[in-house]
Design a protein around this motif. Structure first.
Motif, PDB file in Angstrom:
ATOM      1  N   ASN A 121       0.916  -1.308   0.071  1.00 50.88           N
ATOM      2  CA  ASN A 121       0.215  -0.104   0.138  1.00 50.88           C
ATOM      3  C   ASN A 121       0.916   1.297  -0.003  1.00 50.88           C
ATOM      4  OD1 ASN A 121      -2.415  -1.443   0.280  1.00 50.88           O
ATOM      5  ND2 ASN A 121      -2.351  -1.639   2.480  1.00 50.88           N
ATOM      6  N   ASN A 122       2.023   1.271  -0.108  1.00 51.04           N
ATOM      7  CA  ASN A 122       3.126   2.452   0.006  1.00 51.04           C
ATOM      8  C   ASN A 122       2.836   3.241  -1.165  1.00 51.04           C
ATOM      9  OD1 ASN A 122       5.918   2.789  -1.655  1.00 51.04           O
ATOM     10  ND2 ASN A 122       5.307   0.481  -1.399  1.00 51.04           N
ATOM     11  N   PRO A 123       2.950   4.661  -1.064  1.00 45.19           N
ATOM     12  CA  PRO A 123       2.609   5.449  -2.060  1.00 45.19           C
ATOM     13  C   PRO A 123       3.820   5.869  -3.120  1.00 45.19           C
ATOM     14  CG  PRO A 123       2.852   6.737  -0.302  1.00 45.19           C
ATOM     15  CD  PRO A 123       3.027   5.116   0.330  1.00 45.19           C
ATOM     16  N   ASN A 124       4.988   5.175  -2.523  1.00 51.77           N
ATOM     17  CA  ASN A 124       6.136   5.867  -3.215  1.00 51.77           C
ATOM     18  C   ASN A 124       6.868   4.810  -4.191  1.00 51.77           C
ATOM     19  OD1 ASN A 124       6.334   8.305  -1.422  1.00 51.77           O
ATOM     20  ND2 ASN A 124       7.054   6.974   0.074  1.00 51.77           N
ATOM     21  N   ARG A 230       1.287   7.800   6.929  1.00 57.02           N
ATOM     22  CA  ARG A 230       1.168   7.512   5.502  1.00 57.02           C
ATOM     23  C   ARG A 230       1.468   6.011   5.329  1.00 57.02           C
ATOM     24  NH1 ARG A 230       1.002  11.297   1.539  1.00 57.02           N
ATOM     25  NH2 ARG A 230       2.850  10.198   0.486  1.00 57.02           N
ATOM     26  N   PHE A 236      -6.073   4.728   5.263  1.00 58.61           N
ATOM     27  CA  PHE A 236      -5.474   5.894   4.328  1.00 58.61           C
ATOM     28  C   PHE A 236      -5.990   7.087   4.910  1.00 58.61           C
ATOM     29  CE2 PHE A 236      -6.126   2.101   1.949  1.00 58.61           C
ATOM     30  CZ  PHE A 236      -4.836   1.869   1.277  1.00 58.61           C
TER      31      PHE A 236
END
Length: 576
Positions: A121-124, A230, A236
């Motif tokens: 699920n990490n955004p990076n 985050r 989220f």
């Protein structure tokens, strides 16, 4: 050669063949081995009882049961929140280091299960760049200590039964540390061959959870990124309500203030993650709590569900749960879920009933991915008892003050007395498969001695004293153990190869410890197949990998690992 010896050899060969052909059902195979050896009088009643109640085996079981309480704390989730950074290189190094260190003391399956969702699920970064290194780091970390992996403890159980001696807590550490460094460098290089798949996040219904920042909160004055908000597991942060004003979307550098109301969306089973933040008071919608019965699992290789449909397996009746969604190779399966033929490694999102947690067949069929259900999360004094008790017990055993069995037995009693563990949790999570595998291996080892096969080895090889022959034999034992690991799983490989390796060492008058360690390290060398080790299977579908990805990335790691082990074991444990 006597008929008993021929029968034991046939049993050994048949067991390997059955495991290769039916690798998803090791419990039935090893159970059949025990029954056959006993009914054919190849082992006595006393030997069978000794195998089932082996002190090393009981120590392994106690350790795995005590670690359940640790999984219910926020320890691993706090570590997970510190891993993901904007830089892929920094994230990779943090992930590798944290996973290795955690896996040296904790169950590496639990470590991977905890870190799996935050990475996905990490955004990076695309998870496919991180998930396979996560599994390999967990495997390598397990080689650092006696308790780092069930494989080491299984070999120790067999050694205790055979010789009466036990491996030391740090006997693995020097070799394991060199392997961690050398394989880490290799993995950093070979990771460039990992696929770059963009991942879809699991689409849970739009649950909303709001939490208010209290006056005494440690979150105040720090950014969302610095507070680790985050990188929560399936939750989220979608907006902040501040003095009746809405802040959305929320920037990573947004500084939190007293009175802020943080609004999260996602999997409500992760609600209790928010309790790890000081001064954050939750206000959960009573209707939204109905979603707390959602949980995510992975189907185990030995599950009875493999090859069956949900209708055909009677899923609801077996588990008091209904399947909401199925994911395979990173994709959600749509259509009539009841008609989908299930496979090992499939991800299931379950809506569970009130009796789900009390079912004794969960650990046999599923690897839990979503973590511990919210209502069973430990906090306060119980959390400190679980964490402090576990690491305190391990420290006492590591420095030799109290035997590992005794300190784990006392710790289990403490965890039950304080309510950190419940009897139903112990029954549900009892490691029946590992118990049966080790008991069968011990029984087979007794049969090898009873049939005179060890004596035959001595007569066949006892006259050979050439050091080069013994060294080559050590290499062959490692190669066979590694191949079995990739084909039939690590625990089965260790259980099957130890009696042969130890008996051969006695036959050629070599140091049995060298052959014991080569089996232990060889059984953990699962880098080329997604099916040889549980953690590999967990990341296989989650990262949408193919078998060729394991070969391209894992084969160089396997070669370096073998070079380290085969070089250092004869040095640390001289062959003569």
């Amino acid at each position: 050669m006597s008929w008993q010896a021929l029968l034991v050899l046939a049993t050994f060969a048949s067991t390997i063949a059955a495991l290769i052909r039916y690798q998803h059902n090791p419990t039935k195979i090893f159970g059949g081995v025990i029954l056959f050896l006993y009914l054919s009088n190849l082992v006595s009643t006393e030997q069978l009882i000794d195998s089932v109640a082996n002190p090393g085996l009981l120590t392994l079981v106690l350790l795995m049961l005590c670690s359940i309480a640790l999984e219910k704390t926020r320890l691993l989730r706090l570590l997970a929140s510190s891993i993901i950074k904007p830089s892929l290189k920094e994230t990779w190094l943090r992930l590798y280091s944290v996973t290795v260190l955690a896996s040296a003391a904790l169950n590496n399956t639990a470590v991977v299960a905890t870190l799996l969702a935050p990475i996905r699920n990490n955004p990076n970064h695309n998870p496919s760049k991180l998930l396979l290194p996560l599994s390999y780091a967990a495997i390598l970390g397990g080689t650092l200590t006696l308790i780092g992996t069930s494989t080491n403890l299984i070999v120790n159980s067999l050694l205790i039964d055979t010789s009466g001696e036990s491996l030391g807590f740090f006997d693995f550490t020097i070799i394991g540390l060199v392997a961690v460094i050398a394989c880490g460098v290799t993995l950093a290089f070979s990771s460039r061959f990992l696929p770059n798949h963009e991942m879809e996040k699991i689409d849970f219904h739009s649950y909303f959870i709001d939490a208010k920042v209290q006056a005494e909160s440690g979150l105040i004055g720090r950014s969302v990124e610095d507070n680790g908000l985050r990188h929560l597991e399936s939750l989220f942060l979608v907006e902040i309500v501040r003095r009746n004003k809405l802040i959305s979307p929320v920037a990573p550098d947004e500084i939190l203030e007293e009175g802020d109301r943080l609004v999260f969306s996602g999997d409500i089973t992760k609600l209790m993650q928010l309790s790890q933040f000081s001064g954050l008071k939750m206000f959960a919608d009573s209707n939204g709590l109905l979603g707390s019965n959602l949980t995510e699992v992975v189907i185990r290789p030995e599950s009875v569900l493999n090859g069956k449909t949900l209708k055909g397996a009677g899923f609801r009746a077996q588990f008091d749960a209904a399947v909401v969604a199925i994911r395979r190779d990173g994709h959600r399966i749509s259509g009539k879920l009841g008609d989908v033929v299930l496979q090992a490694g499939d991800f299931l999102v379950l809506a569970v009933g009130s009796d789900y947690k009390n079912r004794n067949n969960l650990s046999k069929n599923f690897i839990l991915v979503s973590g511990v259900e919210a209502e069973s999360r430990l906090s306060g004094l119980k959390e400190w008892v679980s964490i402090g008790g576990f690491f305190g017990a391990v420290a006492l055993a590591a420095i030799g003050i109290v035997p590992l069995f005794k300190v784990m037995f006392l710790l289990l009693g403490l965890l039950l007395f304080t309510g950190c563990l419940t009897p139903s949790e112990i029954l549900r999570r009892f490691p029946k498969e590992i118990w049966l595998i080790v008991a069968a291996a011990l029984t087979l080892s007794q049969a090898l001695h009873n049939s005179g096969l060890v004596g035959l080895l001595e007569s066949a090889f006892g006259h050979i004293s050439d050091p080069s022959f013994i060294l080559v034999s050590l290499f062959v034992i490692y190669l066979l153990t590694w191949l079995l690991t990739e084909l039939v799983t690590n625990n089965a490989a260790a259980a099957l190869m130890f009696p042969i390796a130890y008996g051969f060492a006695l036959a050629v008058d070599a140091n049995p410890m060298a052959f014991t360690m080569i089996v232990a390290f060889g059984a953990s060398a699962s880098f080329v197949s997604p099916y040889g080790y549980q953690t590999n299977l967990m990341v296989y579908n989650a990262g949408r990998y193919r078998l060729v990805d394991f070969v391209k990335v894992g084969f160089p790691v396997a070669l370096v690992y073998a070079l380290v082990v085969l070089t250092l074991v004869p040095i640390m444990f001289p062959l003569k």
